[in-house]
Design a protein around this motif. Structure first.
Motif, short mmCIF file in Angstrom:
data_model
loop_
_atom_site.label_atom_id
_atom_site.label_comp_id
_atom_site.label_asym_id
_atom_site.label_seq_id
_atom_site.Cartn_x
_atom_site.Cartn_y
_atom_site.Cartn_z
N ILE A 234 0.86 -1.19 0.00
CA ILE A 234 0.00 0.00 0.00
C ILE A 234 0.89 1.24 0.00
O ILE A 234 1.75 1.40 0.87
CB ILE A 234 -0.93 0.02 1.23
N VAL A 235 0.70 2.09 -0.99
CA VAL A 235 1.44 3.35 -1.05
C VAL A 235 0.46 4.49 -1.24
O VAL A 235 -0.57 4.34 -1.90
CB VAL A 235 2.50 3.36 -2.18
N VAL A 236 0.76 5.64 -0.64
CA VAL A 236 -0.17 6.77 -0.66
C VAL A 236 0.56 8.07 -0.94
O VAL A 236 1.78 8.19 -0.79
CB VAL A 236 -0.94 6.89 0.68
N HIS A 237 -0.22 9.06 -1.33
CA HIS A 237 0.31 10.41 -1.55
C HIS A 237 0.40 11.11 -0.19
O HIS A 237 -0.46 10.90 0.68
CB HIS A 237 -0.63 11.17 -2.48
N ALA A 243 -1.90 9.41 9.70
CA ALA A 243 -2.19 8.05 10.17
C ALA A 243 -2.15 7.06 9.01
O ALA A 243 -1.67 5.93 9.16
CB ALA A 243 -3.56 8.01 10.85
N LEU A 244 -2.63 7.48 7.84
CA LEU A 244 -2.60 6.61 6.67
C LEU A 244 -1.16 6.47 6.15
O LEU A 244 -0.75 5.38 5.75
CB LEU A 244 -3.49 7.18 5.56
N VAL A 245 -0.44 7.57 6.17
CA VAL A 245 0.96 7.52 5.73
C VAL A 245 1.75 6.56 6.62
O VAL A 245 2.54 5.74 6.12
CB VAL A 245 1.58 8.94 5.76
N HIS A 246 1.52 6.64 7.92
CA HIS A 246 2.21 5.76 8.86
C HIS A 246 1.86 4.30 8.63
O HIS A 246 2.71 3.41 8.78
CB HIS A 246 1.86 6.17 10.30
N ALA A 247 0.62 4.03 8.24
CA ALA A 247 0.15 2.66 8.06
C ALA A 247 0.49 2.08 6.69
O ALA A 247 0.31 0.89 6.46
CB ALA A 247 -1.36 2.60 8.27
N SER A 248 1.00 2.91 5.79
CA SER A 248 1.29 2.46 4.43
C SER A 248 2.72 1.91 4.33
O SER A 248 3.51 2.02 5.25
CB SER A 248 1.10 3.62 3.45
N ASP A 249 3.02 1.36 3.17
CA ASP A 249 4.37 0.84 2.91
C ASP A 249 5.28 1.89 2.29
O ASP A 249 6.48 1.67 2.13
CB ASP A 249 4.29 -0.37 1.98
N GLY A 250 4.71 3.01 1.93
CA GLY A 250 5.49 4.08 1.35
C GLY A 250 4.59 5.24 0.99
O GLY A 250 3.38 5.08 0.84
N ASN A 251 5.17 6.42 0.86
CA ASN A 251 4.39 7.59 0.45
C ASN A 251 5.26 8.53 -0.35
O ASN A 251 6.48 8.59 -0.16
CB ASN A 251 3.80 8.30 1.68
N GLY A 252 4.64 9.24 -1.26
CA GLY A 252 5.41 10.17 -2.08
C GLY A 252 4.56 10.80 -3.17
O GLY A 252 3.36 10.53 -3.30
N THR A 255 5.09 11.16 -9.04
CA THR A 255 6.26 10.56 -9.68
C THR A 255 6.75 9.36 -8.87
O THR A 255 7.11 8.31 -9.43
CB THR A 255 7.39 11.59 -9.83
N TYR A 256 6.76 9.49 -7.55
CA TYR A 256 7.14 8.38 -6.67
C TYR A 256 6.19 7.20 -6.85
O TYR A 256 6.62 6.05 -6.94
CB TYR A 256 7.13 8.85 -5.21
N LEU A 257 4.90 7.47 -6.88
CA LEU A 257 3.90 6.41 -7.00
C LEU A 257 4.03 5.67 -8.33
O LEU A 257 3.92 4.44 -8.40
CB LEU A 257 2.49 6.99 -6.85
N ILE A 258 4.30 6.42 -9.38
CA ILE A 258 4.50 5.81 -10.71
C ILE A 258 5.75 4.93 -10.70
O ILE A 258 5.74 3.80 -11.22
CB ILE A 258 4.61 6.92 -11.78
N LYS A 259 6.81 5.44 -10.09
CA LYS A 259 8.06 4.67 -10.02
C LYS A 259 7.88 3.42 -9.17
O LYS A 259 8.41 2.34 -9.49
CB LYS A 259 9.17 5.55 -9.46
N TYR A 260 7.13 3.55 -8.08
CA TYR A 260 6.89 2.40 -7.19
C TYR A 260 6.18 1.28 -7.95
O TYR A 260 6.54 0.11 -7.84
CB TYR A 260 6.05 2.83 -5.99
N ALA A 261 5.18 1.65 -8.73
CA ALA A 261 4.45 0.66 -9.52
C ALA A 261 5.37 0.01 -10.54
O ALA A 261 5.32 -1.21 -10.76
CB ALA A 261 3.26 1.33 -10.21
N ALA A 262 6.22 0.81 -11.16
CA ALA A 262 7.12 0.29 -12.19
C ALA A 262 8.14 -0.70 -11.61
O ALA A 262 8.47 -1.71 -12.24
CB ALA A 262 7.85 1.44 -12.88
N GLU A 263 8.61 -0.42 -10.40
CA GLU A 263 9.69 -1.22 -9.81
C GLU A 263 9.19 -2.38 -8.95
O GLU A 263 9.98 -3.21 -8.51
CB GLU A 263 10.61 -0.31 -9.00
#
Length: 346
Positions: A234-237, A243-252, A255-263
């Motif tokens: 789970i990644v979020v903006h 609280a959601l950012v803390h519970a996620s696996d990454g945030n950004g 551009t970060y979200l696009i890169k996360y999906a790609a990698e």
């Protein structure tokens, strides 16, 4: 009557390099299909100066077109297919009110440095520029906050309270050194709700704005996904609640979200908490390789105001259309605020 898609294709072919259509990641696939450049708001604005095009059509919301108008060359004209496509978050901070708050906060002699998220009007950017502050993006918010802290006795971060708090958390700014301004400053008279003594012992002052799209995401959704699909990522903006950012696996940033999906590895399941057009586009791009889903299907109604029909109409009337402009009294200090960021992040 000519089909709008045919109109766009015809005009693009006729105008060639003298026309560039820019599209924000949150635009629909139908609009994105006709764009020459796509990206986040500042990424697109920064590219304008290097484009050969004399006519630039910005498919996004109005503050993005304003930023483009601030940074473009004198020979370039900026257009937007629907001037009513505003940003609710940007509208939560109005230039005159931001100026009033800064004046109040500095009455006791403290130097409060404003730092505005790029999701703000040109008028707000101008006030920030005048008061020695700068601009940030979701990608460089921590860098720019570190810079702003060194410039004075405190920082006023606006307009997004969530990006502010997430950035403060990342930098380790203690809770006791922060204050969230009353929500009344968004629409009311700041003199009634803000006093210098409120913030005298605070390093970090937060404007109470937020993005309605990212406000829709809830911690319950993340907890349900964790229970049902423990292997899912789970990644979020960072416009989401901390609280959601803390519970996620990454945030950004986008551009970060696009890169996360790609990698992400083959076969991965990824839930992304941001505007649904981008998430659905990534889901289609990686279909069969990995599973990408929206945390919830949250769509920006203002981004949706830009349609193929409106784009075709804009292109068909470029020579007589009134371009997006910013007065010199606003343009110069706003540009100064933007240039400070570009210098720090170069």
């Amino acid at each position: 009557m000519e089909n709008p898609k045919d109109t766009i294709i015809r005009i693009k072919e006729a105008m060639g390099e003298s026309l560039s259509i820019l599209g924000h990641h949150y635009q629909s696939d139908e609009v994105i299909a006709f764009t020459d450049v796509r990206g986040d708001s500042l990424e697109l604005a920064r590219k304008i100066n290097d484009l050969k095009a004399k006519h630039i059509v910005f498919c996004g919301v109005f503050f993005m077109a304003e930023s483009a108008a601030i940074l473009c060359r004198p020979d370039q004209k900026i257009h937007i297919p629907d001037t009513s496509a505003t940003c609710p978050m940007a509208d939560m901070a109005e230039g005159k009110r931001v100026r009033q708050v800064l004046d109040i906060l500095q009455k006791n002699g403290r130097k409060i440095v404003p730092l505005t998220y790029v999701n703000s009007s040109a008028a707000v950017k101008a006030v920030v520029g005048e008061y020695g502050g700068s601009v940030c993006t979701s990608a460089n918010a921590q860098t720019m906050l570190s810079w702003a802290i060194k410039q004075g006795d405190g920082v006023l971060f606006l307009p997004d309270k969530h990006l502010a708090r997430n950035s403060a958390n990342a930098l380790g700014i203690p809770e006791e050194e922060r204050i969230l301004l009353p929500v009344d400053v968004i629409e009311g008279d700041p003199e009634l709700y803000v006093t210098p003594s409120m913030t005298d012992d605070k390093q970090f002052i937060i404007w109470p704005g937020y993005c309605p799209i990212h406000e829709e995401f809830s911690l319950d959704t993340i907890e349900a996904i964790r229970a049902a699909e423990p292997e899912a990522r789970i990644v979020v903006h960072p416009e989401c609640d901390p609280a959601l950012v803390h519970a996620s696996d990454g945030n950004g940033s986008t551009t970060y979200l696009i890169k996360y999906a790609a990698e992400a590895p083959q076969g991965a399941t990824i839930y992304i908490g941001t505007e649904v057009n981008l998430v659905n586009r990534l889901a289609d791009q990686y279909k069969g390789e990995k599973t990408i889903k929206p945390l919830i299907a949250s769509q920006c109604d203002d981004m949706a105001k830009i349609t193929v029909e409106k784009l075709a109409h804009t292109l068909d009337n470029l020579e007589t259309a009134t371009p997006v402009t910013v007065s010199d009294s606003i343009k110069e200090p706003a540009k100064l605020a933007l240039e400070r960021m570009l210098k720090v992040c170069s």
